[in-house]
Design a protein around this motif. Structure first.
Motif, PDB file in Angstrom:
ATOM      1  N   ARG A  97       0.831  -1.133   0.062  1.00  0.00           N
ATOM      2  CA  ARG A  97       0.057  -0.059  -0.129  1.00  0.00           C
ATOM      3  C   ARG A  97       0.729   1.464   0.236  1.00  0.00           C
ATOM      4  N   ASP A  98       2.090   1.317  -0.715  1.00  0.00           N
ATOM      5  CA  ASP A  98       2.937   2.366  -0.680  1.00  0.00           C
ATOM      6  C   ASP A  98       2.372   3.393  -1.330  1.00  0.00           C
ATOM      7  N   PHE A  99       1.576   3.240  -2.506  1.00  0.00           N
ATOM      8  CA  PHE A  99       1.138   4.274  -3.270  1.00  0.00           C
ATOM      9  C   PHE A  99      -0.101   5.026  -2.466  1.00  0.00           C
ATOM     10  N   GLU A 100      -0.914   4.004  -1.937  1.00  0.00           N
ATOM     11  CA  GLU A 100      -2.037   4.630  -1.156  1.00  0.00           C
ATOM     12  C   GLU A 100      -1.792   5.569  -0.038  1.00  0.00           C
ATOM     13  N   ILE A 101      -0.622   5.184   0.832  1.00  0.00           N
ATOM     14  CA  ILE A 101      -0.349   5.897   1.826  1.00  0.00           C
ATOM     15  C   ILE A 101       0.281   7.268   1.437  1.00  0.00           C
ATOM     16  N   SER A 102       0.997   7.047   0.413  1.00  0.00           N
ATOM     17  CA  SER A 102       1.330   8.275  -0.183  1.00  0.00           C
ATOM     18  C   SER A 102       0.598   9.307  -0.620  1.00  0.00           C
ATOM     19  N   ALA A 103      -0.299   8.762  -1.452  1.00  0.00           N
ATOM     20  CA  ALA A 103      -1.523   9.704  -2.001  1.00  0.00           C
ATOM     21  C   ALA A 103      -2.433  10.302  -0.964  1.00  0.00           C
ATOM     22  N   LEU A 104      -2.613   9.430   0.026  1.00  0.00           N
ATOM     23  CA  LEU A 104      -3.577   9.874   1.079  1.00  0.00           C
ATOM     24  C   LEU A 104      -3.071  10.807   1.992  1.00  0.00           C
ATOM     25  N   SER A 105      -1.816  10.549   2.281  1.00  0.00           N
ATOM     26  CA  SER A 105      -1.029  11.592   3.151  1.00  0.00           C
ATOM     27  C   SER A 105      -0.936  13.172   2.481  1.00  0.00           C
ATOM     28  N   GLY A 106      -0.811  13.009   0.935  1.00  0.00           N
ATOM     29  CA  GLY A 106      -0.807  14.179   0.386  1.00  0.00           C
ATOM     30  C   GLY A 106      -2.221  15.103   0.506  1.00  0.00           C
ATOM     31  N   LEU A 107      -3.319  14.281   0.447  1.00  0.00           N
ATOM     32  CA  LEU A 107      -4.516  14.688   0.272  1.00  0.00           C
ATOM     33  C   LEU A 107      -4.737  15.335   1.889  1.00  0.00           C
ATOM     34  N   LEU A 108      -4.440  14.522   2.744  1.00  0.00           N
ATOM     35  CA  LEU A 108      -4.835  15.123   4.219  1.00  0.00           C
ATOM     36  C   LEU A 108      -3.688  16.253   4.619  1.00  0.00           C
ATOM     37  N   LEU A 109      -2.615  16.445   4.190  1.00  0.00           N
ATOM     38  CA  LEU A 109      -1.695  17.531   4.344  1.00  0.00           C
ATOM     39  C   LEU A 109      -1.900  18.683   3.652  1.00  0.00           C
ATOM     40  N   ASP A 110      -2.783  18.665   2.642  1.00  0.00           N
ATOM     41  CA  ASP A 110      -3.296  19.823   1.683  1.00  0.00           C
ATOM     42  C   ASP A 110      -4.338  20.581   2.349  1.00  0.00           C
ATOM     43  N   PRO A 111      -4.309  21.712   2.709  1.00  0.00           N
ATOM     44  CA  PRO A 111      -5.273  22.632   3.494  1.00  0.00           C
ATOM     45  C   PRO A 111      -6.794  22.593   2.390  1.00  0.00           C
ATOM     46  N   ASN A 112      -6.446  22.292   1.049  1.00  0.00           N
ATOM     47  CA  ASN A 112      -7.752  22.295   0.268  1.00  0.00           C
ATOM     48  C   ASN A 112      -8.648  21.124   0.671  1.00  0.00           C
ATOM     49  N   PHE A 113      -8.395  20.133   1.415  1.00  0.00           N
ATOM     50  CA  PHE A 113      -9.115  18.934   1.535  1.00  0.00           C
ATOM     51  C   PHE A 113      -9.326  18.700   2.994  1.00  0.00           C
ATOM     52  N   SER A 114     -10.367  18.659   3.561  1.00  0.00           N
ATOM     53  CA  SER A 114     -10.824  18.401   4.969  1.00  0.00           C
ATOM     54  C   SER A 114     -11.385  17.156   5.314  1.00  0.00           C
ATOM     55  N   ILE A 115     -12.243  16.557   4.243  1.00  0.00           N
ATOM     56  CA  ILE A 115     -12.822  15.213   4.410  1.00  0.00           C
ATOM     57  C   ILE A 115     -12.388  14.367   3.242  1.00  0.00           C
ATOM     58  N   VAL A 116     -11.649  13.186   3.668  1.00  0.00           N
ATOM     59  CA  VAL A 116     -11.364  12.030   2.558  1.00  0.00           C
ATOM     60  C   VAL A 116     -11.877  10.938   3.257  1.00  0.00           C
ATOM     61  N   SER A 117     -12.355  10.309   2.137  1.00  0.00           N
ATOM     62  CA  SER A 117     -13.136   9.066   2.348  1.00  0.00           C
ATOM     63  C   SER A 117     -12.373   7.965   1.559  1.00  0.00           C
TER      64      SER A 117
END
Length: 344
Positions: A97-117
């Protein structure tokens, strides 16, 4: 926590409960560090700040004379403890799940995204991925990571109390609604809030958008079998684990799906190994299951009595072999039929 909130007798009782439980259940005693902490509390020789510094999962804000004063309106001498409940421990290593961890981390650290499902069918590994992500990102949030297990809840009215419990808030009798109290409590905190298994509480999904609207530094990671359908929600569709390439069996062990099978098989049979003889069948098995972690785990338990080729034949014939014994897994995940029936 009891000592830090000026409840030393409660702290001492808690230690005695710990002592009794460890002796009765595990025939052991508390660690030397825990015993020393108990003794300091018992004789009144402990410093609140030093005490809290021993609990790394807590973030402490205090304004008594011994500590740096805060700029808010807290009562002098009071300690406001904002903490994230420790993430549930895992008994096996996290794989792939390396790709998934990297992609989700990027979304959660981006101030433009508050809710990630994280959205996927049952058995795809949503919860395990969310926990690993929370573990890796814990230090990136000032107030840590809070994990809210929603699967046991049967009523969406219980979502807010579960959030309050996970983030360390106790409701007050001050006329404010539960929703307002939780929103006020989280308003200035930087927390990653993991809401796990949301699919059966979708009628309460408005709670999620209400929280992020009132807390600009709050990030919410949802796991669900379907989207919660709230404004600002970003979907991350989770698929199976990476599979070995067709007809490249020599490198099959490099596939995360195959690695998961090997790890799981070794739990049932410690001498299990991938060989030139079984690599083809293991790769076929993982492809049959489309890399679904739960399916791989359920299939691997059969290595004690069946060859890999026989397991593959059983899976090709139907799903009945994919069922776990015992209660290690929640009932909804003990067989592929249970997963499919609940989804239906």
């Amino acid at each position: 926590l009891y000592a830090a909130t000026n409840q030393p007798q409660a702290a001492l009782r808690q230690y005695q409960e710990c002592l009794t439980l460890l002796r009765s259940e595990f025939d052991t005693s508390p660690s030397a560090e825990t015993a020393a902490l108990y003794e300091r509390i018992r004789v009144g020789e402990f410093d609140v700040k030093a005490l809290l510094d021993t609990l790394p999962f807590m973030v402490v804000h205090a304004n008594d004379s011994a500590m740096e004063k805060t700029t808010d309106n807290t009562i002098p001498g009071a300690v406001d403890i904002a903490y994230a409940r420790r993430l549930p421990g895992q008994v096996t290593p996290f794989i792939g799940r390396d790709f998934e961890i990297s992609a989700l981390s990027g979304l959660l650290l981006d101030p433009n995204f508050s809710i990630v499902s994280i959205v996927a069918p049952g058995g795809m590994g949503k919860t395990r991925l969310a926990l690993e992500l929370g573990r890796q990102m814990e230090a990136r949030f000032d107030n840590g990571v809070s994990f809210v297990e929603l699967a046991p809840l049967s009523d969406s009215a219980n979502i807010l109390p579960a959030v309050a419990e996970a983030t360390g808030y106790q409701f007050q009798q001050d006329g404010r609604s539960q929703s307002q109290q939780v929103q006020d409590y989280l308003a200035n905190k930087e927390i990653l809030l993991i809401l796990d298994n949301f699919e059966h509480l979708l009628d309460g999904a408005a709670v999620v958008s209400g929280l992020v609207q009132s807390a600009p530094r709050l990030k919410i990671l949802v796991t669900s079998r379907q989207r919660i359908d709230q404004a600002g929600e970003t979907l991350f569709n989770l698929h199976g684990m990476s599979l070995p390439k067709e007809n490249e069996y020599e490198d099959a062990s490099q596939s995360p799906a195959v690695q998961l099978f090997q790890q799981s098989a070794r739990r049932a049979r410690p001498d299990f190994a991938i060989t030139a003889k079984n690599a083809h069948h293991i790769a076929t098995l993982c492809r049959l299951l489309q890399g679904m972690p739960l399916g791989i785990l359920l299939a691997a338990q059969w290595v004690t009595i069946l060859s890999i080729e026989e397991i593959v034949s059983e899976i090709e014939a139907g799903l009945d072999i994919l069922e776990a014994e015992g209660d290690e897994l929640p009932e909804r995940l003990r067989s592929m039929r249970a997963v499919l029936e609940q989804s239906w």
